[in-house]
Design a protein around this motif. Structure first.
Motif, PDB file in Angstrom:
ATOM      1  N   SER A 229     -31.242  29.522 -55.991  1.00  0.00           N
ATOM      2  CA  SER A 229     -32.152  30.223 -55.089  1.00  0.00           C
ATOM      3  C   SER A 229     -33.463  30.515 -55.800  1.00  0.00           C
ATOM      4  CB  SER A 229     -31.520  31.531 -54.608  1.00  0.00           C
ATOM      5  OG  SER A 229     -32.257  32.088 -53.541  1.00  0.00           O
ATOM      6  N   ASP A 230     -34.564  30.406 -55.046  1.00  0.00           N
ATOM      7  CA  ASP A 230     -35.887  30.632 -55.627  1.00  0.00           C
ATOM      8  C   ASP A 230     -36.849  30.979 -54.496  1.00  0.00           C
ATOM      9  OD1 ASP A 230     -37.834  30.892 -57.513  1.00  0.00           O
ATOM     10  OD2 ASP A 230     -38.015  28.765 -57.986  1.00  0.00           O
ATOM     11  N   GLU A 231     -38.032  31.408 -54.857  1.00  0.00           N
ATOM     12  CA  GLU A 231     -39.080  31.685 -53.870  1.00  0.00           C
ATOM     13  C   GLU A 231     -40.434  31.441 -54.526  1.00  0.00           C
ATOM     14  OE1 GLU A 231     -39.492  34.703 -56.544  1.00  0.00           O
ATOM     15  OE2 GLU A 231     -37.612  34.180 -55.558  1.00  0.00           O
ATOM     16  N   THR A 232     -41.401  31.022 -53.723  1.00  0.00           N
ATOM     17  CA  THR A 232     -42.740  30.767 -54.251  1.00  0.00           C
ATOM     18  C   THR A 232     -43.766  31.018 -53.163  1.00  0.00           C
ATOM     19  OG1 THR A 232     -44.147  29.135 -55.378  1.00  0.00           O
ATOM     20  CG2 THR A 232     -42.732  28.305 -53.627  1.00  0.00           C
ATOM     21  N   GLY A 233     -44.946  31.453 -53.551  1.00  0.00           N
ATOM     22  CA  GLY A 233     -46.013  31.662 -52.588  1.00  0.00           C
ATOM     23  C   GLY A 233     -46.549  30.332 -52.085  1.00  0.00           C
ATOM     24  N   ILE A 234     -46.864  30.269 -50.799  1.00  0.00           N
ATOM     25  CA  ILE A 234     -47.370  29.021 -50.211  1.00  0.00           C
ATOM     26  C   ILE A 234     -48.684  29.307 -49.501  1.00  0.00           C
ATOM     27  CG2 ILE A 234     -45.171  27.842 -49.966  1.00  0.00           C
ATOM     28  CD1 ILE A 234     -44.985  28.821 -47.126  1.00  0.00           C
ATOM     29  N   HIS A 235     -49.538  28.295 -49.460  1.00  0.00           N
ATOM     30  CA  HIS A 235     -50.863  28.421 -48.846  1.00  0.00           C
ATOM     31  C   HIS A 235     -50.776  28.131 -47.353  1.00  0.00           C
ATOM     32  CE1 HIS A 235     -52.874  28.931 -52.697  1.00  0.00           C
ATOM     33  NE2 HIS A 235     -52.136  27.937 -53.162  1.00  0.00           N
ATOM     34  N   ARG A 243     -47.528  33.505 -46.675  1.00  0.00           N
ATOM     35  CA  ARG A 243     -46.073  33.398 -46.632  1.00  0.00           C
ATOM     36  C   ARG A 243     -45.470  33.109 -48.016  1.00  0.00           C
ATOM     37  NH1 ARG A 243     -46.805  35.384 -42.276  1.00  0.00           N
ATOM     38  NH2 ARG A 243     -45.742  34.846 -40.332  1.00  0.00           N
ATOM     39  N   TRP A 244     -44.222  33.526 -48.146  1.00  0.00           N
ATOM     40  CA  TRP A 244     -43.382  33.134 -49.269  1.00  0.00           C
ATOM     41  C   TRP A 244     -42.384  32.105 -48.758  1.00  0.00           C
ATOM     42  CZ3 TRP A 244     -43.961  34.699 -54.270  1.00  0.00           C
ATOM     43  CH2 TRP A 244     -44.831  35.772 -54.497  1.00  0.00           C
ATOM     44  N   LEU A 245     -42.184  31.055 -49.524  1.00  0.00           N
ATOM     45  CA  LEU A 245     -41.209  30.033 -49.143  1.00  0.00           C
ATOM     46  C   LEU A 245     -39.947  30.255 -49.965  1.00  0.00           C
ATOM     47  CD1 LEU A 245     -40.729  27.542 -47.373  1.00  0.00           C
ATOM     48  CD2 LEU A 245     -41.422  26.138 -49.325  1.00  0.00           C
ATOM     49  N   HIS A 246     -38.869  30.650 -49.288  1.00  0.00           N
ATOM     50  CA  HIS A 246     -37.584  30.895 -49.935  1.00  0.00           C
ATOM     51  C   HIS A 246     -36.724  29.637 -49.831  1.00  0.00           C
ATOM     52  CE1 HIS A 246     -38.055  35.348 -50.239  1.00  0.00           C
ATOM     53  NE2 HIS A 246     -38.933  35.101 -49.272  1.00  0.00           N
ATOM     54  N   SER A 247     -35.923  29.406 -50.859  1.00  0.00           N
ATOM     55  CA  SER A 247     -35.048  28.229 -50.836  1.00  0.00           C
ATOM     56  C   SER A 247     -33.670  28.594 -51.360  1.00  0.00           C
ATOM     57  CB  SER A 247     -35.632  27.089 -51.683  1.00  0.00           C
ATOM     58  OG  SER A 247     -35.567  27.406 -53.059  1.00  0.00           O
ATOM     59  N   VAL A 248     -32.663  27.980 -50.752  1.00  0.00           N
ATOM     60  CA  VAL A 248     -31.280  28.046 -51.227  1.00  0.00           C
ATOM     61  C   VAL A 248     -30.746  26.621 -51.169  1.00  0.00           C
ATOM     62  CG1 VAL A 248     -28.967  28.961 -50.842  1.00  0.00           C
ATOM     63  CG2 VAL A 248     -30.956  30.397 -50.370  1.00  0.00           C
ATOM     64  N   PHE A 256     -35.081  25.695 -46.602  1.00  0.00           N
ATOM     65  CA  PHE A 256     -36.347  26.366 -46.868  1.00  0.00           C
ATOM     66  C   PHE A 256     -36.630  27.349 -45.735  1.00  0.00           C
ATOM     67  CE2 PHE A 256     -36.991  22.245 -49.079  1.00  0.00           C
ATOM     68  CZ  PHE A 256     -37.241  22.735 -50.345  1.00  0.00           C
ATOM     69  N   TYR A 257     -37.167  28.516 -46.098  1.00  0.00           N
ATOM     70  CA  TYR A 257     -37.395  29.543 -45.087  1.00  0.00           C
ATOM     71  C   TYR A 257     -38.682  30.304 -45.416  1.00  0.00           C
ATOM     72  CZ  TYR A 257     -36.154  33.188 -41.703  1.00  0.00           C
ATOM     73  OH  TYR A 257     -36.147  34.036 -40.627  1.00  0.00           O
ATOM     74  N   PRO A 258     -39.737  30.147 -44.614  1.00  0.00           N
ATOM     75  CA  PRO A 258     -40.975  30.896 -44.871  1.00  0.00           C
ATOM     76  C   PRO A 258     -40.873  32.315 -44.328  1.00  0.00           C
ATOM     77  CG  PRO A 258     -41.268  29.435 -42.990  1.00  0.00           C
ATOM     78  CD  PRO A 258     -39.880  29.183 -43.501  1.00  0.00           C
ATOM     79  N   HIS A 259     -41.433  33.267 -45.070  1.00  0.00           N
ATOM     80  CA  HIS A 259     -41.388  34.666 -44.632  1.00  0.00           C
ATOM     81  C   HIS A 259     -42.551  35.424 -45.264  1.00  0.00           C
ATOM     82  CE1 HIS A 259     -39.762  38.719 -43.852  1.00  0.00           C
ATOM     83  NE2 HIS A 259     -38.967  38.131 -42.979  1.00  0.00           N
ATOM     84  N   ALA A 260     -42.996  36.460 -44.583  1.00  0.00           N
ATOM     85  CA  ALA A 260     -44.114  37.252 -45.090  1.00  0.00           C
ATOM     86  C   ALA A 260     -43.714  38.087 -46.302  1.00  0.00           C
ATOM     87  CB  ALA A 260     -44.650  38.169 -43.986  1.00  0.00           C
ATOM     88  N   LYS A 261     -42.418  38.361 -46.464  1.00  0.00           N
ATOM     89  CA  LYS A 261     -41.947  39.189 -47.576  1.00  0.00           C
ATOM     90  C   LYS A 261     -41.273  38.324 -48.633  1.00  0.00           C
ATOM     91  CE  LYS A 261     -43.166  43.086 -45.633  1.00  0.00           C
ATOM     92  NZ  LYS A 261     -42.149  44.043 -45.176  1.00  0.00           N
ATOM     93  N   ARG A 262     -41.224  38.867 -49.848  1.00  0.00           N
ATOM     94  CA  ARG A 262     -40.641  38.132 -50.961  1.00  0.00           C
ATOM     95  C   ARG A 262     -39.206  38.552 -51.259  1.00  0.00           C
ATOM     96  NH1 ARG A 262     -42.546  38.302 -57.337  1.00  0.00           N
ATOM     97  NH2 ARG A 262     -41.326  36.501 -58.022  1.00  0.00           N
ATOM     98  N   GLY A 263     -38.838  39.787 -50.908  1.00  0.00           N
ATOM     99  CA  GLY A 263     -37.575  40.345 -51.366  1.00  0.00           C
ATOM    100  C   GLY A 263     -36.406  40.221 -50.418  1.00  0.00           C
ATOM    101  N   CYS A 264     -35.555  41.272 -50.428  1.00  0.00           N
ATOM    102  CA  CYS A 264     -34.266  41.224 -49.718  1.00  0.00           C
ATOM    103  C   CYS A 264     -34.432  41.085 -48.212  1.00  0.00           C
ATOM    104  CB  CYS A 264     -33.466  42.473 -50.046  1.00  0.00           C
ATOM    105  SG  CYS A 264     -32.891  42.554 -51.754  1.00  0.00           S
ATOM    106  N   GLU A 265     -35.503  41.646 -47.650  1.00  0.00           N
ATOM    107  CA  GLU A 265     -35.684  41.535 -46.198  1.00  0.00           C
ATOM    108  C   GLU A 265     -35.724  40.075 -45.764  1.00  0.00           C
ATOM    109  OE1 GLU A 265     -39.097  42.480 -42.828  1.00  0.00           O
ATOM    110  OE2 GLU A 265     -38.996  43.745 -44.624  1.00  0.00           O
ATOM    111  N   ALA A 266     -36.457  39.261 -46.509  1.00  0.00           N
ATOM    112  CA  ALA A 266     -36.541  37.836 -46.188  1.00  0.00           C
ATOM    113  C   ALA A 266     -35.210  37.139 -46.438  1.00  0.00           C
ATOM    114  CB  ALA A 266     -37.645  37.183 -47.014  1.00  0.00           C
ATOM    115  N   MET A 267     -34.535  37.465 -47.550  1.00  0.00           N
ATOM    116  CA  MET A 267     -33.274  36.819 -47.875  1.00  0.00           C
ATOM    117  C   MET A 267     -32.200  37.158 -46.844  1.00  0.00           C
ATOM    118  SD  MET A 267     -33.325  37.515 -51.972  1.00  0.00           S
ATOM    119  CE  MET A 267     -34.816  37.181 -52.931  1.00  0.00           C
ATOM    120  N   ASP A 268     -32.205  38.411 -46.373  1.00  0.00           N
ATOM    121  CA  ASP A 268     -31.240  38.800 -45.345  1.00  0.00           C
ATOM    122  C   ASP A 268     -31.514  38.060 -44.038  1.00  0.00           C
ATOM    123  OD1 ASP A 268     -30.067  40.523 -47.125  1.00  0.00           O
ATOM    124  OD2 ASP A 268     -31.082  42.308 -46.373  1.00  0.00           O
TER     125      ASP A 268
END
Length: 417
Positions: A229-235, A243-248, A256-268
């Motif tokens: 699992s990882d996350e990175t800022g995207i343009h 947005r932050w792009l989360h990956s599992v 891949f899942y884009p979200h405005a937040k970086r932490g647990c809210e996005a992961m949940d």
């Protein structure tokens, strides 16, 4: 770090010593100088960041050059015993062209045709293909009309076919080609005017059709024995918010899942990690410790940070740790992914011994001398050392193929950066 043959750390330390010795400096001037020295340190450290010692992408490396590959023992091309593959003939050709023997070039005699020698050219014919549906109209003796129903997916007088839609989605989502270039492709190659809005609608339609597959893929990831699992800022600016792009991911699936937040809210909201109970591999970021059972800490990230500690902090323990982690990884892979207990414990002992040596070279700051509340600031090298020292949290030293493991603990206690 050295810039233009000037050791920045030594120069900054000398200036700090001079400031400390000067008794007539006003508090405002002293504070200003300290801020300037801090800015100098931060900016010079950034000058030395590359993809090898930080999370920066290789494309940002100045004047980057590909490392030349060492010539192998084998010659280029297929090796002895290798089963090669060639382009095989397709079942039926679309066009047949016959070449006749020029009889005038033959010596005198009687000849009869005995067959052909065949060669085929596999090519691509890109062209516009239009299908017209004609619904029959019948009228009875009273002039009442009866029209044959069109297929459900033929809803407009003129519309794009499934081939256009699938081709646009493939180019956009798999090949990652920008919308305007896909527009040019359809117009230039086939004379089909496809707008960016239409391509967007094609992608949206494909996404809706894949909802079941997405749900199935997420469930497979949640049931895996190991995920990364990882996350990175995207343009990407959506509704004015970056947005932050989360990956599992595992060996078979990536979500891949884009979200405005970086932490647990996005992961949940992503819906995978809350259901995951096995080994989670990540970069030691605190929110990840809220999920999973065991934790594998990414050694690729460790190696970059260790490289930075060597280059910018001249930390010799970090150089030794790089060698040790690579040796651990190599031995684990050669053992098929799992070391024997004896060899594993030998690596653990070397790891723990090196951490104890590192404490002497990179000690923690004196907490008794601090003037402000809270934890005393630590150097990046010290933060890295504390993250690598898993035993300070009462767990075993890390040993795993390509990553270090740490049992699930309080995320506040485990986070040192």
């Amino acid at each position: 770090m050295t810039v233009e043959n000037i050791n920045v750390e030594n120069a900054v330390q000398r200036v700090n010593d001079l400031i400390a010795q000067e008794k007539n400096l006003s508090p405002a001037l002293k504070a200003s100088l300290e801020v300037l020295l801090l800015l100098v340190t931060i900016l010079t450290n950034r000058l030395g960041l590359t993809s090898k010692n930080s999370s920066k992408p290789p494309s940002s490396d100045p004047n980057r050059k590909k490392a030349p590959k060492e010539p192998g023992a084998r010659k280029p091309g297929g090796q002895n015993g290798h089963i090669g593959t060639t382009l095989k003939p397709f079942p039926e050709p679309d066009l047949v062209k016959e070449i006749r023997v020029d009889r005038e070039t033959l010596p005198p005699g009687n000849y009869q045709s005995t067959g052909y020698e065949r060669r085929r050219i596999v090519d691509l014919d890109i062209s516009l293909f239009v299908t017209e549906w004609r619904a029959e109209i019948l009228e009875d003796e009273n002039g009442k009309r009866f029209v044959a129903p069109f297929p459900e997916d033929v809803a407009r007088p003129v519309q794009y076919g499934i081939g256009v839609k699938a081709h646009a989605v493939y180019m956009s989502q798999y090949q990652l080609i920008p919308y305007n270039r896909i527009e040019d492709h359809f117009q230039d190659q086939m004379g089909i005017p496809v707008s960016a809005g239409s391509i967007h609608n094609f992608n949206k339609d494909a996404s809706e059709r894949l909802e079941f597959f997405e749900s199935w893929g997420k469930s497979r990831l949640a049931e895996s024995a190991l995920v990364h699992s990882d996350e990175t800022g995207i343009h990407i600016d959506i509704d004015g918010v970056r947005r932050w792009l989360h990956s599992v991911s595992n060996d078979s699936f990536t979500c891949f899942y884009p979200h405005a937040k970086r932490g647990c809210e996005a992961m949940d909201e992503m819906g995978i990690l809350p259901k995951f109970q096995r080994t989670l591999c990540h970069d030691h970021w605190k929110p990840y410790f809220h999920y999973g059972g065991l934790h594998a800490l990414c050694n690729a990230r460790h190696l970059r940070e260790l490289e930075r500690a060597v280059e910018q902090g001249n930390q010799q323990w970090a150089a030794q740790m790089i060698v040790l982690l690579k040796a651990m990884n190599k031995a684990t892979h050669e053992a098929g992914g799992r070391l024997e207990e004896t060899e594993s414990e030998q690596f653990r002992k070397r790891y723990r011994d090196l951490l104890r040596e590192a404490e002497l070279e990179c000690p923690a700051p004196d907490e008794t001398a601090k003037k402000k509340k809270g934890k005393t600031a630590r150097s990046k090298a010290r933060n890295l050392l504390e993250r690598l020292d898993s035993e300070r949290f009462g767990v075993k030293a890390p040993i795993l193929s390509g990553a270090s493991t740490m049992e699930r603990q309080d995320p506040e206690a485990l986070s040192t950066s």
